[in-house]
Write an enzyme that holds these catalytic residues in place. Structure first.
Site, PDB file in Angstrom:
ATOM      1  N   LYS A  37       0.830  -1.207   0.000  1.00 59.65           N
ATOM      2  CA  LYS A  37       0.000   0.000   0.000  1.00 59.65           C
ATOM      3  C   LYS A  37       0.864   1.256   0.000  1.00 59.65           C
ATOM      4  CE  LYS A  37      -2.165  -1.127   3.768  1.00 59.65           C
ATOM      5  NZ  LYS A  37      -1.526  -2.441   3.960  1.00 59.65           N
ATOM      6  N   ASP A 225      -1.981   7.805   3.607  1.00 59.03           N
ATOM      7  CA  ASP A 225      -1.534   6.475   4.065  1.00 59.03           C
ATOM      8  C   ASP A 225      -2.166   6.185   5.426  1.00 59.03           C
ATOM      9  OD1 ASP A 225      -0.229   4.073   4.091  1.00 59.03           O
ATOM     10  OD2 ASP A 225       1.800   4.887   4.298  1.00 59.03           O
TER      11      ASP A 225
HETATM   12  P1  ATP Z   1       1.611  -2.099   5.979  1.00 57.74           P
HETATM   13  O1  ATP Z   1       0.168  -2.478   5.967  1.00 57.74           O
HETATM   14  O2  ATP Z   1       2.371  -2.858   6.994  1.00 57.74           O
HETATM   15  O3  ATP Z   1       1.807  -0.619   6.037  1.00 57.74           O
HETATM   16  P2  ATP Z   1       2.014  -1.960   3.146  1.00 57.74           P
HETATM   17  O4  ATP Z   1       0.798  -2.546   2.515  1.00 57.74           O
HETATM   18  O5  ATP Z   1       2.113  -0.501   3.199  1.00 57.74           O
HETATM   19  O6  ATP Z   1       2.216  -2.610   4.575  1.00 57.74           O
HETATM   20  P3  ATP Z   1       4.604  -1.846   1.918  1.00 57.74           P
HETATM   21  O7  ATP Z   1       5.349  -1.427   3.111  1.00 57.74           O
HETATM   22  O8  ATP Z   1       4.307  -0.855   0.884  1.00 57.74           O
HETATM   23  O9  ATP Z   1       3.262  -2.584   2.362  1.00 57.74           O
HETATM   24  O10 ATP Z   1       5.333  -3.079   1.225  1.00 57.74           O
HETATM   25  C1  ATP Z   1       5.801  -4.174   1.969  1.00 57.74           C
HETATM   26  C2  ATP Z   1       7.107  -4.674   1.405  1.00 57.74           C
HETATM   27  O11 ATP Z   1       6.866  -5.309   0.151  1.00 57.74           O
HETATM   28  C3  ATP Z   1       8.093  -3.567   1.150  1.00 57.74           C
HETATM   29  O12 ATP Z   1       9.387  -4.037   1.440  1.00 57.74           O
HETATM   30  C4  ATP Z   1       7.925  -3.313  -0.342  1.00 57.74           C
HETATM   31  O13 ATP Z   1       9.091  -2.779  -0.903  1.00 57.74           O
HETATM   32  C5  ATP Z   1       7.656  -4.707  -0.875  1.00 57.74           C
HETATM   33  N1  ATP Z   1       6.857  -4.700  -2.116  1.00 57.74           N
HETATM   34  C6  ATP Z   1       5.651  -4.158  -2.305  1.00 57.74           C
HETATM   35  N2  ATP Z   1       5.237  -4.360  -3.577  1.00 57.74           N
HETATM   36  C7  ATP Z   1       6.198  -5.043  -4.212  1.00 57.74           C
HETATM   37  C8  ATP Z   1       6.371  -5.554  -5.548  1.00 57.74           C
HETATM   38  N3  ATP Z   1       5.449  -5.395  -6.471  1.00 57.74           N
HETATM   39  N4  ATP Z   1       7.505  -6.221  -5.809  1.00 57.74           N
HETATM   40  C9  ATP Z   1       8.452  -6.392  -4.867  1.00 57.74           C
HETATM   41  N5  ATP Z   1       8.358  -5.950  -3.614  1.00 57.74           N
HETATM   42  C10 ATP Z   1       7.243  -5.275  -3.269  1.00 57.74           C
HETATM   43 MG    MG Z   2       2.241   0.854   4.792  1.00 63.10          MG
END
Ligand code: ATP
Ligand code: MG
Length: 722
Positions: A37, A225
């Site tokens: 996200k 966010d």
């Molecule tokens: P949270 O709910 O904990 O905030 P989030 O949904 O915001 O999590 P991110 O922090 O954006 O998730 O991503 C989690 C991890 O996955 C990060 O290390 C990010 O770089 C990696 N990631 C996300 N999308 C991809 C992708 N398409 N390919 C490779 N790595 C990815």
């Molecule tokens: Mg996040």
């Protein structure tokens, strides 16, 4: 298509890409932890900038912390190649609110250089108002009213809008009147509180269509966010900025996860997620289901746990990684929190020997008092650590105050300690008295405590101050004498009681007060490992001296609440015991929804881990000043066996060459043994009702057990009273 797409897009999965490329119209990304996200938001900004759809200054982006804002800026820079100029409107709700308000302060009767009051200032101001109105501050504490105002402001309520019941609940029905008086006072002082940083802009937008239109023009894209943790006021603010006249695109994108809503106690409303689709008709809702962060075991454990919540939208999460070498989530049992810290330290050193970086490890605690044990242990081991989102244990206000008392008893010439506590709690010793005392001491070249002892024999002070100071001098004399005979932990407790310091926090109605009392208890507990007050104080000065350097490779220690959005290779989750996690206060005050918020917190904790997640529970913890056998957290029971293993007893933990500490201890401890063997905590769970009765029985009777610290050090434990 993927081939011609810029680099920053090519790594995304189709759903992520859709979320990034759907730039016109409202978008809601609703997805579980680690699905990208935040990455989507960051890439979306990069995409907007790279395609020239807007300048950096035309983006409004809200993050949950300032640190997250800084990181986002850096990543955008990396994505578009080269530093991003500006992005002045990327920040937290508060930081953006200040900026807006400075520009238009005069519209709400402030000058642009208005000051922002912190919680202490607010309470002081309310006290003055109560006094002026002739309201008894003892009966109607200012702190309590400050809390009420904060709650109203979180809900976006002006004095005229607060519910009648609320208004009646304070000072015999004067609630509304006092809230109005408070706002008027703020204006006179050219000041505002944190709530006003959002409420004033809302007032301005509502009253001045031209100003609002200016921002509608300005902010081409709005991004948020951690949307699940917005409160009502934040939502109102956002809606005003995002809802545009018919025909103009409403380019707002919010990302969030209802399972990670953990600020309900501070007014956050998960329902804002549901409202979004109503307020922004035609919103595109995008779900992300692939988790990129964690191993299948970690994800499986977290998913199984959170499924126990009834109140959730529900979603699927999967990962492509299925590495047979991945560790399961490991549950460890420890005897008490000291052993817990020692064992975690051991685990960390083992990882370090295998070339793992300390930067990739985090300890996430439920309550801040838990940090103390880890900080102490790491200082002993020489392991670097940093505390995130708050002061280190020994730097906390209440701990510094308490330490000042102890220092002054142990070292009567410590003038800094004297000045810190002579009027804490309030004893009516004003600045003038302290200045007199200072001059008196300097003129004779004696410490202030000695000067105080002299001066109370003269008539230099007014009778009231003289009496108060006399009491202080007498107290310290008595404590100094007791130091020779009384065990130092007992003395420490007595000092905090007799000085009125403990009572001061007990009377305090603020949200932080219970945590401060817990910390004070923990402080006393931490003294037990030392022979004397002096030995302990020496240790503390060493801990305080330990470096906190941003660039150092260091283990992070923080509360679960401040871990939101972060990720680490290895995560340690200590203290999974009933009463601590889930926390008793949440259960008492929140009932089922309180329990569900605790469970979401557990979900947040586990999902911070990329590769390794270690959970700990102890069999004995000091609660309310008494050692108690604790029960493993019900959350342990909610973890699926297929993704979890129970750690073996490590012989090495006993091998520290201290007397009386070894394997034998485990043999004698029935409950401990039970909890330890697979699936031990389940058995403990089955016996919960029984065990609870036992525990409470022993708590109200004599102590369950006493831990004696004799010659052989803290490890020699004797059990009494059973
Ligand atoms: P949270 O709910 O904990 O905030 P989030 O949904 O915001 O999590 P991110 O922090 O954006 O998730 O991503 C989690 C991890 O996955 C990060 O290390 C990010 O770089 C990696 N990631 C996300 N999308 C991809 C992708 N398409 N390919 C490779 N790595 C990815
Ligand atoms: Mg996040």
């Amino acid at each position: 298509d993927a081939q011609r797409a810029p680099d920053y897009l090519s790594g995304l999965n189709p759903e992520q890409r859709e979320a990034v490329e759907t730039l016109d119209g409202p978008v809601l990304v609703l997805a579980g932890a680690g699905t990208g996200k935040t990455r989507v938001l960051t890439t979306r900004i990069a995409h907007i900038l790279a395609t020239g759809r807007a300048f950096p200054s035309q983006l409004l982006a809200v993050t949950f912390t300032n640190k997250a804002a800084r990181e986002m800026k850096e990543r955008i820079g990396l994505l578009v190649g080269g530093a991003v100029e500006g992005m002045p409107w990327l920040g937290t709700f508060h930081s953006i609110g200040v900026k807006l308000l400075r520009r238009h302060a005069e519209l709400v009767g402030l000058k642009s250089d208005f000051s922002i009051l912190d919680t202490d200032d607010v309470v002081r101001l309310i006290k003055q108002i109560l006094q002026a109105e002739g309201i008894d501050d003892k009966r109607w504490p200012a702190k309590q009213f400050a809390g009420m105002i904060d709650t109203w402001k979180n809900k976006g309520l002006d004095p005229a809008q607060i519910p009648e019941g609320d208004a009646r609940a304070f000072a015999n029905g004067k609630g509304r009147e006092l809230y109005t008086a408070y706002q008027t006072r703020l204006k006179t002082l050219n000041a505002c509180d944190f709530g006003d940083l959002l409420l004033h802009p809302i007032r301005i937008f509502r009253a001045h269509a031209d100003v609002l239109a200016e921002y509608h023009q300005k902010f081409r894209y709005i991004l948020v966010d951690e949307y699940q943790d917005t409160n009502t006021a934040q939502y109102m603010w956002l809606r005003l900025l995002a809802q545009r006249p018919k025909g103009t695109p409403q380019n707002v994108c919010c990302v969030g996860d209802d399972d990670q809503s953990i600020y309900g106690w501070r007014g956050a409303e998960v329902d804002n997620i549901l409202r979004f689709e109503k307020d922004f008709p035609g919103a595109k809702v995008i779900k992300l289901e692939r988790n990129y962060r964690s191993t299948a075991h970690i994800l499986g454990a977290a998913g199984h746990l959170i499924a126990h919540n009834e109140d959730r939208l529900g979603k699927t999460l999967f990962t492509d990684r299925h590495d047979p070498d991945d560790d399961k989530v490991v549950v460890h049992a420890a005897w008490d929190s000291e052993e817990e810290a020692r064992a975690v330290g051991e685990e960390i050193e083992q990882l370090q020997r295998k070339q793992h970086k300390l930067n990739d490890m985090a300890i996430l605690v439920r309550a801040s008092f838990q940090m103390r044990e880890f900080e102490d242990r790491f200082v002993t081991l020489g392991l670097n650590y940093r505390v995130i989102g708050g002061p280190r244990f020994y730097e906390r206000l209440e701990i510094r105050d308490a330490l000042a008392y102890f220092r002054l008893v142990s070292q009567p010439a410590d003038d800094l300690a004297f000045e810190r506590i002579v009027n804490t709690p309030k004893r009516g010793l004003g600045d003038t008295t302290i200045r007199n005392l200072h001059d008196y001491a300097r003129a004779r070249d004696i410490p202030m405590l000695a000067a105080a002892a002299d001066i109370v024999e003269t008539d230099e002070l007014k009778p009231k101050a003289r009496k108060a100071l006399f009491d202080v001098v007498t107290d310290f004399r008595r404590w100094q004498t007791l130091m020779e005979t009384m065990p130092h932990t007992e003395l420490a407790e007595q000092i905090l009681d007799e000085s009125g310091y403990t009572a001061m926090w007990q009377a305090d109605k603020s949200a932080e007060a219970p945590g401060r009392l817990e910390n004070l208890k923990e402080l006393i507990r931490s003294m037990e490992a030392f022979e004397s007050l002096r030995g302990f104080l020496e240790h503390v000065s060493l801990v305080m001296d330990a470096e906190q350097n941003e660039n150092l490779d260091a283990v992070s220690i923080m509360t679960l609440h401040s871990a939101k959005g972060l990720e680490f290779e290895t995560v340690f989750l200590p203290g999974w015991e009933e009463g601590l996690f889930p926390h008793q206060r949440s259960l008492d005050e929140g009932g089922r929804s309180g329990l569900e918020e605790e469970r979401r917190l557990a979900y947040v904790g586990i999902t911070r881990a990329k590769r390794r997640c270690h959970i700990w529970f102890v069999s004995n913890r000091r609660i309310h000043g008494l050692w108690q056998s604790t029960l493993p957290s019900r959350f342990l029971d909610e973890l699926p066996e297929s993704h979890v293993e129970v750690a073996e007893v490590e012989q090495s933990y006993g091998g520290y060459g201290r007397g009386g500490y070894g394997q034998s201890r485990f043999d004698k401890q029935e409950p401990f043994q039970n909890a330890y063997s697979t699936p031990g905590w389940r058995r403990a769970q089955a016996n919960r009702t029984e065990a609870t009765r036992d525990n409470w029985g022993s708590r109200s009777g004599h102590a369950v057990e006493r831990i004696g610290y004799g010659e052989s050090g803290p490890r020699a434990r004797t059990i009494e009273g059973e």
